[in-house]
Design a protein around this motif. Structure first.
Motif, PDB file in Angstrom:
ATOM      1  N   LEU A   1       9.244  40.157  31.009  1.00 61.78           N
ATOM      2  CA  LEU A   1       8.842  39.281  29.910  1.00 61.78           C
ATOM      3  C   LEU A   1       9.230  37.848  30.279  1.00 61.78           C
ATOM      4  N   SER A   2       8.276  37.117  30.840  1.00 59.37           N
ATOM      5  CA  SER A   2       8.566  35.744  31.234  1.00 59.37           C
ATOM      6  C   SER A   2       8.610  34.845  30.013  1.00 59.37           C
ATOM      7  N   PRO A   3       9.411  33.776  30.087  1.00 58.45           N
ATOM      8  CA  PRO A   3       9.425  32.837  28.960  1.00 58.45           C
ATOM      9  C   PRO A   3       8.163  31.983  28.951  1.00 58.45           C
TER      10      PRO A   3
ATOM     11  N   ASP B   1      18.249  32.228  31.792  1.00 60.99           N
ATOM     12  CA  ASP B   1      18.133  33.650  31.422  1.00 60.99           C
ATOM     13  C   ASP B   1      16.690  34.136  31.583  1.00 60.99           C
ATOM     14  N   ARG B   2      16.560  35.327  32.108  1.00 62.65           N
ATOM     15  CA  ARG B   2      15.230  35.945  32.193  1.00 62.65           C
ATOM     16  C   ARG B   2      15.352  37.410  31.796  1.00 62.65           C
TER      17      ARG B   2
ATOM     18  N   ARG C   1      13.595  41.089  32.203  1.00 65.15           N
ATOM     19  CA  ARG C   1      12.674  41.751  33.110  1.00 65.15           C
ATOM     20  C   ARG C   1      11.360  42.106  32.395  1.00 65.15           C
TER      21      ARG C   1
ATOM     22  N   TYR D   1       9.814  26.636  28.352  1.00 68.18           N
ATOM     23  CA  TYR D   1      11.127  27.114  27.908  1.00 68.18           C
ATOM     24  C   TYR D   1      12.287  26.337  28.522  1.00 68.18           C
TER      25      TYR D   1
ATOM     26  N   SER E   1       5.987  28.580  29.258  1.00 67.81           N
ATOM     27  CA  SER E   1       6.117  27.642  30.379  1.00 67.81           C
ATOM     28  C   SER E   1       7.095  26.496  30.091  1.00 67.81           C
TER      29      SER E   1
ATOM     30  N   TYR F   1      11.913  31.103  23.837  1.00 69.96           N
ATOM     31  CA  TYR F   1      11.630  31.925  25.023  1.00 69.96           C
ATOM     32  C   TYR F   1      10.363  32.755  24.783  1.00 69.96           C
TER      33      TYR F   1
END
Lengths: 230, 230
Positions: A219-221, A214-215, A217, A225, A223, A183
């Motif tokens: 903090l994006s995974p 799952d994410r 807030r 992931y 690409s 992630y």
């Protein structure tokens, strides 16, 4: 339905979700922020750590490995060839060694530090231990990832699944840790082909789907992931 | 006779010796200095940690909790009322939680630091991590002892043995840690009467005798260490 107190970016919690997922049992998830030291949560687990499962009768069961044993004793034994544990005490010891490797040793050498510095500290108030990430801790943790990936690669290449011919808790523990690091973009997938093939197999399993959704807030995974073909 | 690679001043190793001792089974002990990272030892356990049991067929079983489960599966299940584990999954979970409390949580908050600073660093060459004790680490560890003693005192006072009416792995894990700290004179026995009574009961058991005879070169135990009436 049983309840799991968890945090989406902790490998130990992901391990428990995967175990229940493999047995097709849904959990009610409550996201707990252990650094808040909520009184109700400390009543369930005076150590203040995650995960905590509220089992039958709302009795708290504390810790990933303890929950794993409980799930085996109450579910796994009935699953025959779908059991995530072995029958033989020696094989059971090897599975437990590997679960401990990924949820304790790799956790203390790699995962805990990267999650603390990159995920938790930015969201925790400074007076509760939050603040700017410590780049020395991040560098030290990163330098340890490769050894663990090589170990997974060696096992995946010689044993198919990490503890032998069948998928077990060992695979779930390793994949739980790897999925958190992936992630965060911390895994270099251009190396270790057998580990990559092994992780692709795991990622494609229905039990993995909730983890890939799952994410955190802010903090994006990376690409790839949630890509099953990465 | 099975072989145990151990160090006399590690709580995790003492736990395993107590478990075999309770079942009346003698072990061949090999004292291992993990900081030497001996090649033959790393072959048995790539993590380089203690304890390691060479089980039937000289198969290595790694880690105190993993060995504990193995001993239960191969010995404990046959012991009826002398079994150091419960039958019921919930009670088993509580025993495992407490074993983990004393061998992981208390270890990382107290025991490991005092053993490292007071026992190991003076005997390890400086280039392998030895040297003068760090008084800050010692003070921090000491300030955590009381909470653990209070927890033991509360359980011993309300449950007789720590996990219930019978002696279990939970007692052995706690006593293993306490016995190391007591060797070093770190336990204040003037407080916590129920804990003291509980420890006296354990100390008087035949399984405890070999631990009370342990000596570390250059570091004598406190005068009451081996006294059954202290």
């Amino acid at each position: 339905m049983l309840t799991l107190f968890h945090h989406p970016m902790l490998a130990s919690c992901r391990f428990v979700r995967l175990a229940f997922g493999e047995y097709g049992e849904e959990l009610a998830l409550i996201e707990e922020k252990p650094w808040n030291r909520r009184r109700e949560f400390l009543t369930l687990n005076p150590a203040g750590t995650l995960p905590v499962l509220l089992a039958e009768g709302d009795v708290p069961i504390v810790g990933a490995q303890v929950i794993g044993e409980y799930v085996d004793e109450t579910r796994g034994v009935l699953k025959r060839e779908r059991r995530l544990f072995a029958e033989n005490p020696m094989e059971r010891a090897e599975i437990r060694r590997l679960v401990d490797w990924f949820l304790t040793k790799m956790e203390s050498e790699v995962t805990r530090h990267l999650v603390r510095e990159r995920v938790l500290k930015p969201m925790i108030p400074r007076e509760q231990g939050g603040g700017s990430p410590d780049s020395t801790a991040i560098r030290a943790a990163r330098s340890n990832i490769r050894q663990h990936m090589k170990y997974i690669n060696w096992m995946a290449g010689t044993r198919h699944w990490l503890a032998g011919p069948r998928i077990t808790y060992a695979d779930l523990a390793a994949a739980a840790a790897i999925s958190v690091l992936d992630y965060l973009g911390e895994i270099d997938w251009t190396e270790q082909a057998a580990a990559r093939e092994w992780y692709t197999r795991l990622k494609s399993r229905p039990s993995f789907r909730p983890l890939l959704a799952d994410r955190v807030r802010g903090l994006s995974p990376v690409s790839h992931y949630a890509d099953l073909d990465f």
